[in-house]
Design a protein around this motif. Sequence first.
Motif, PDB file in Angstrom:
ATOM      1  N   LEU A 157       0.881  -1.154   0.000  1.00 59.57           N
ATOM      2  CA  LEU A 157       0.000   0.000   0.000  1.00 59.57           C
ATOM      3  C   LEU A 157       0.926   1.212   0.000  1.00 59.57           C
ATOM      4  N   VAL A 158       0.902   1.961  -1.087  1.00 58.11           N
ATOM      5  CA  VAL A 158       1.811   3.084  -1.270  1.00 58.11           C
ATOM      6  C   VAL A 158       1.079   4.362  -0.888  1.00 58.11           C
ATOM      7  N   ASP A 159       1.567   5.007   0.157  1.00 59.92           N
ATOM      8  CA  ASP A 159       0.952   6.232   0.656  1.00 59.92           C
ATOM      9  C   ASP A 159       1.023   7.332  -0.401  1.00 59.92           C
ATOM     10  N   GLU A 160       0.124   8.263  -0.266  1.00 59.64           N
ATOM     11  CA  GLU A 160       0.001   9.360  -1.224  1.00 59.64           C
ATOM     12  C   GLU A 160       1.313  10.123  -1.399  1.00 59.64           C
ATOM     13  N   ASN A 161       2.028  10.366  -0.310  1.00 56.44           N
ATOM     14  CA  ASN A 161       3.250  11.163  -0.388  1.00 56.44           C
ATOM     15  C   ASN A 161       4.409  10.406  -1.029  1.00 56.44           C
ATOM     16  N   THR A 162       4.284   9.117  -1.169  1.00 55.04           N
ATOM     17  CA  THR A 162       5.336   8.320  -1.796  1.00 55.04           C
ATOM     18  C   THR A 162       5.272   8.440  -3.316  1.00 55.04           C
ATOM     19  N   GLY A 163       4.072   8.582  -3.839  1.00 56.42           N
ATOM     20  CA  GLY A 163       3.910   8.914  -5.246  1.00 56.42           C
ATOM     21  C   GLY A 163       3.574   7.776  -6.177  1.00 56.42           C
ATOM     22  N   VAL A 164       3.076   8.188  -7.315  1.00 52.84           N
ATOM     23  CA  VAL A 164       2.593   7.258  -8.321  1.00 52.84           C
ATOM     24  C   VAL A 164       3.734   6.558  -9.064  1.00 52.84           C
ATOM     25  N   VAL A 165       4.884   7.196  -9.181  1.00 51.43           N
ATOM     26  CA  VAL A 165       6.019   6.563  -9.868  1.00 51.43           C
ATOM     27  C   VAL A 165       6.441   5.296  -9.133  1.00 51.43           C
ATOM     28  N   VAL A 166       6.491   5.366  -7.808  1.00 50.63           N
ATOM     29  CA  VAL A 166       6.841   4.190  -7.013  1.00 50.63           C
ATOM     30  C   VAL A 166       5.793   3.096  -7.199  1.00 50.63           C
ATOM     31  N   ASN A 221       5.209  -2.905 -12.086  1.00 51.52           N
ATOM     32  CA  ASN A 221       6.012  -3.438 -13.194  1.00 51.52           C
ATOM     33  C   ASN A 221       6.898  -4.594 -12.748  1.00 51.52           C
ATOM     34  N   LEU A 222       7.251  -4.628 -11.475  1.00 53.77           N
ATOM     35  CA  LEU A 222       8.026  -5.748 -10.929  1.00 53.77           C
ATOM     36  C   LEU A 222       7.143  -6.951 -10.599  1.00 53.77           C
ATOM     37  N   GLY A 223       5.823  -6.785 -10.721  1.00 54.51           N
ATOM     38  CA  GLY A 223       4.905  -7.885 -10.463  1.00 54.51           C
ATOM     39  C   GLY A 223       4.278  -7.889  -9.087  1.00 54.51           C
ATOM     40  N   HIS A 224       4.491  -6.829  -8.306  1.00 55.57           N
ATOM     41  CA  HIS A 224       3.890  -6.751  -6.979  1.00 55.57           C
ATOM     42  C   HIS A 224       2.451  -6.254  -7.086  1.00 55.57           C
ATOM     43  N   GLU A 225       1.661  -6.628  -6.121  1.00 52.54           N
ATOM     44  CA  GLU A 225       0.297  -6.119  -6.018  1.00 52.54           C
ATOM     45  C   GLU A 225       0.364  -4.799  -5.258  1.00 52.54           C
ATOM     46  N   VAL A 226      -0.257  -3.750  -5.799  1.00 53.06           N
ATOM     47  CA  VAL A 226      -0.103  -2.405  -5.247  1.00 53.06           C
ATOM     48  C   VAL A 226      -1.451  -1.711  -5.143  1.00 53.06           C
ATOM     49  N   PHE A 227      -1.683  -1.106  -3.981  1.00 53.85           N
ATOM     50  CA  PHE A 227      -2.785  -0.156  -3.809  1.00 53.85           C
ATOM     51  C   PHE A 227      -2.130   1.210  -3.640  1.00 53.85           C
ATOM     52  N   SER A 228      -2.433   2.129  -4.546  1.00 51.46           N
ATOM     53  CA  SER A 228      -1.861   3.470  -4.518  1.00 51.46           C
ATOM     54  C   SER A 228      -2.882   4.449  -3.951  1.00 51.46           C
ATOM     55  N   VAL A 229      -2.569   5.025  -2.796  1.00 49.33           N
ATOM     56  CA  VAL A 229      -3.467   6.020  -2.205  1.00 49.33           C
ATOM     57  C   VAL A 229      -3.595   7.209  -3.151  1.00 49.33           C
ATOM     58  N   TYR A 230      -2.506   7.605  -3.775  1.00 45.94           N
ATOM     59  CA  TYR A 230      -2.539   8.741  -4.698  1.00 45.94           C
ATOM     60  C   TYR A 230      -3.514   8.498  -5.853  1.00 45.94           C
ATOM     61  N   GLU A 231      -3.517   7.295  -6.402  1.00 46.66           N
ATOM     62  CA  GLU A 231      -4.355   6.983  -7.550  1.00 46.66           C
ATOM     63  C   GLU A 231      -5.782   6.601  -7.169  1.00 46.66           C
ATOM     64  N   GLU A 232      -5.961   5.986  -6.001  1.00 46.45           N
ATOM     65  CA  GLU A 232      -7.247   5.369  -5.699  1.00 46.45           C
ATOM     66  C   GLU A 232      -7.994   5.944  -4.503  1.00 46.45           C
ATOM     67  N   ALA A 233      -7.315   6.706  -3.638  1.00 49.23           N
ATOM     68  CA  ALA A 233      -8.000   7.184  -2.426  1.00 49.23           C
ATOM     69  C   ALA A 233      -7.354   8.462  -1.898  1.00 49.23           C
ATOM     70  N   ARG A 234      -7.045   9.374  -2.795  1.00 49.71           N
ATOM     71  CA  ARG A 234      -6.351  10.614  -2.410  1.00 49.71           C
ATOM     72  C   ARG A 234      -7.069  11.321  -1.266  1.00 49.71           C
ATOM     73  N   GLY A 235      -6.288  11.806  -0.296  1.00 47.69           N
ATOM     74  CA  GLY A 235      -6.849  12.555   0.821  1.00 47.69           C
ATOM     75  C   GLY A 235      -7.357  11.704   1.973  1.00 47.69           C
ATOM     76  N   ILE A 246       4.101   1.676   2.499  1.00 46.45           N
ATOM     77  CA  ILE A 246       5.300   2.452   2.169  1.00 46.45           C
ATOM     78  C   ILE A 246       4.924   3.914   2.293  1.00 46.45           C
ATOM     79  N   THR A 247       5.666   4.665   3.115  1.00 41.52           N
ATOM     80  CA  THR A 247       5.323   6.057   3.392  1.00 41.52           C
ATOM     81  C   THR A 247       6.553   6.893   3.707  1.00 41.52           C
ATOM     82  N   SER A 248       6.378   8.201   3.601  1.00 42.04           N
ATOM     83  CA  SER A 248       7.380   9.167   4.073  1.00 42.04           C
ATOM     84  C   SER A 248       6.826   9.986   5.225  1.00 42.04           C
ATOM     85  N   ASP A 249       5.657   9.618   5.691  1.00 38.22           N
ATOM     86  CA  ASP A 249       4.927  10.368   6.708  1.00 38.22           C
ATOM     87  C   ASP A 249       5.311   9.873   8.109  1.00 38.22           C
ATOM     88  N   LYS A 250       5.945  10.752   8.896  1.00 37.29           N
ATOM     89  CA  LYS A 250       6.378  10.404  10.262  1.00 37.29           C
ATOM     90  C   LYS A 250       5.215  10.036  11.180  1.00 37.29           C
TER      91      LYS A 250
END
Length: 115
Positions: A4-13, A19-33, A51-55
């Motif tokens: 689960l990739v947090d919004e602040n981590t970004g869509v590129v990640v 592309n590496l074959g992992h299953e991903v939920f992107s907060v930026y793409e699917e649940a912003r805010g 995965i996040t950059s948020d303390k």
Amino acid sequence: MRFLVDENTGVVVSRWLRNLGHEVFSVYEEARGTDDDIILQKAFDENWILITSDKDFGEKVYRERQPHCGVIFLRLQDERSVNKVAVLQRLLESYPDQLAYNFVVVTEKRVRFAK
């Protein structure tokens, strides 16, 4: 793996992980805010490694004792997407079996498994 990739981590990640074959939920793409508590609960309920950059997630895991299935906290000097991908690539190559159910603090030079 499931990330689960947090919004602040970004869509590129998110796209790189897919592309590496992992299953991903992107907060930026699917649940912003979405609120951090909801993100952490979703990650736990659905068995995602966050995965996040948020303390704030460190506070939620350690002070509030919220459960998790794994948190990768990116504490980077260089927040560009290319650097995030490079750091995560090294992490996935070196510690693939140690990410689930751990709180992992990652910098450009170091990986620390927090207790």
